[in-house]
Design a protein around this motif. Structure first.
Motif, PDB file in Angstrom:
ATOM      1  N   SER A 216      56.705  18.839  -7.410  1.00 43.44           N
ATOM      2  CA  SER A 216      57.567  19.164  -6.348  1.00 43.44           C
ATOM      3  C   SER A 216      57.112  18.120  -5.094  1.00 43.44           C
TER       4      SER A 216
ATOM      5  N   GLU B  51      58.381  14.640  -6.326  1.00 40.43           N
ATOM      6  CA  GLU B  51      59.896  14.321  -6.492  1.00 40.43           C
ATOM      7  C   GLU B  51      60.476  14.187  -5.215  1.00 40.43           C
ATOM      8  N   SER B  52      60.060  15.134  -4.050  1.00 36.52           N
ATOM      9  CA  SER B  52      60.483  14.945  -2.907  1.00 36.52           C
ATOM     10  C   SER B  52      60.036  13.480  -2.208  1.00 36.52           C
TER      11      SER B  52
ATOM     12  N   GLU C 178      59.335  10.752  -3.876  1.00 33.49           N
ATOM     13  CA  GLU C 178      60.310   9.848  -4.458  1.00 33.49           C
ATOM     14  C   GLU C 178      61.652   9.624  -3.906  1.00 33.49           C
ATOM     15  N   LEU C 179      62.348  10.627  -3.723  1.00 33.79           N
ATOM     16  CA  LEU C 179      63.759  10.648  -3.025  1.00 33.79           C
ATOM     17  C   LEU C 179      63.479   9.963  -1.573  1.00 33.79           C
ATOM     18  N   LEU C 180      62.563  10.568  -0.828  1.00 39.13           N
ATOM     19  CA  LEU C 180      62.348   9.977   0.579  1.00 39.13           C
ATOM     20  C   LEU C 180      61.945   8.480   0.537  1.00 39.13           C
TER      21      LEU C 180
ATOM     22  N   THR D  93      62.863   6.290  -2.187  1.00 39.19           N
ATOM     23  CA  THR D  93      64.078   5.398  -2.329  1.00 39.19           C
ATOM     24  C   THR D  93      65.009   5.259  -1.104  1.00 39.19           C
ATOM     25  N   ASN D  94      65.265   6.431  -0.503  1.00 34.58           N
ATOM     26  CA  ASN D  94      66.148   6.210   0.601  1.00 34.58           C
ATOM     27  C   ASN D  94      65.784   5.343   1.631  1.00 34.58           C
TER      28      ASN D  94
ATOM     29  N   LYS E  89      60.430   1.001  -3.827  1.00 39.50           N
ATOM     30  CA  LYS E  89      60.463   1.468  -5.167  1.00 39.50           C
ATOM     31  C   LYS E  89      59.408   2.408  -5.270  1.00 39.50           C
TER      32      LYS E  89
ATOM     33  N   THR F   1      55.565   7.295  -9.300  1.00 40.23           N
ATOM     34  CA  THR F   1      54.758   8.636  -9.055  1.00 40.23           C
ATOM     35  C   THR F   1      53.892   8.746 -10.316  1.00 40.23           C
TER      36      THR F   1
ATOM     37  N   ASP G 242      58.582  13.992   7.633  1.00 45.06           N
ATOM     38  CA  ASP G 242      58.995  12.924   6.848  1.00 45.06           C
ATOM     39  C   ASP G 242      58.812  11.756   7.541  1.00 45.06           C
TER      40      ASP G 242
END
Length: 215
Positions: free
Chosen positions: A22, A25-26, A28-30, A32-33, A37, A40, A116
């Protein structure tokens, strides 16, 4: 500066090593935004098995990992990956380990849950440090390539020039004419791309050029 323009066009890579899916994944999104690149990994060994790439990057590293832990991974890559700063994350604050990690060069040590923006600021700082390290490495490699292009005689002349000897003295020390010294000296300045004696001295210092023994 050598290497800066090359690296400025490369998308930075943020490596995340955490055994919690988890968290991976969180993050990775942060990442990417932010336009970076993400890559993980669930373990330190997974990360170590990944081939190196010439790009600015940083490592977001969990302190507690199965097998090789975060501090052990930091120790493993410290010498050979100076261009990969580390941001540690941990589920519990541990002052001694925090101190150990920071002394070994970590950029930041964050305790979960963290905001974040706190993580992003640490990653930005780490990526900037990585860019500078890569630029320094590229600059040094270019300097070494120039030095390698010199003949053995040109290297001898360069060492004596930066030691402060005059052309006549260099000729006497190497057993060659002053005119020949001037020719070699000109080639040294050209090949090393040195626009002044001071620049050549600085290059010599970085390359640790030693004065040759008398011919």
């Amino acid at each position: 500066m050598w290497g800066v323009s090359l690296m400025s066009n490369v998308t930075p890579i943020v490596f995340v090593v955490d055994d919690d899916v988890s968290v991976r994944e969180s993050l990775e999104l942060l990442i990417t935004n932010e336009g970076w690149k993400p890559e993980t990994f669930a373990s330190a060994q997974e990360f170590l098995d990944r081939p190196r790439v010439p790009a600015p990057g940083c490592l977001v590293l969990d302190l507690s990992l199965p097998g090789l832990n975060g501090l052990e991974l930091q120790k493993r890559i410290a010498a050979e990956r100076t261009d990969l700063p580390i941001v540690f994350i941990t589920g519990h604050g541990d002052i001694p380990k925090t101190v150990q990690a920071m002394k070994a060069g970590a950029v930041e040590f964050l305790t979960k849950p963290f905001g974040d923006e706190l993580l992003l600021n640490a990653v930005r700082q780490a990526l900037e440090r990585s860019r500078l390290a890569l630029a320094r490495n590229a600059e040094m490699q270019e300097l070494q390539n120039r030095y390698t292009s010199l003949t053995s005689r040109e290297r001898q002349v360069m060492a004596l020039v930066v030691a402060g000897l005059l052309n006549k003295q260099i000729g006497g020390e190497l057993g060659i004419s002053e005119i020949t010294v001037k020719a070699h000296r000109g080639q040294v300045m050209h090949k090393m791309r040195a626009d002044s004696l001071a620049a050549l001295v600085r290059m010599s210092s970085r390359l640790h050029v030693a004065r040759p023994s008398a011919a």
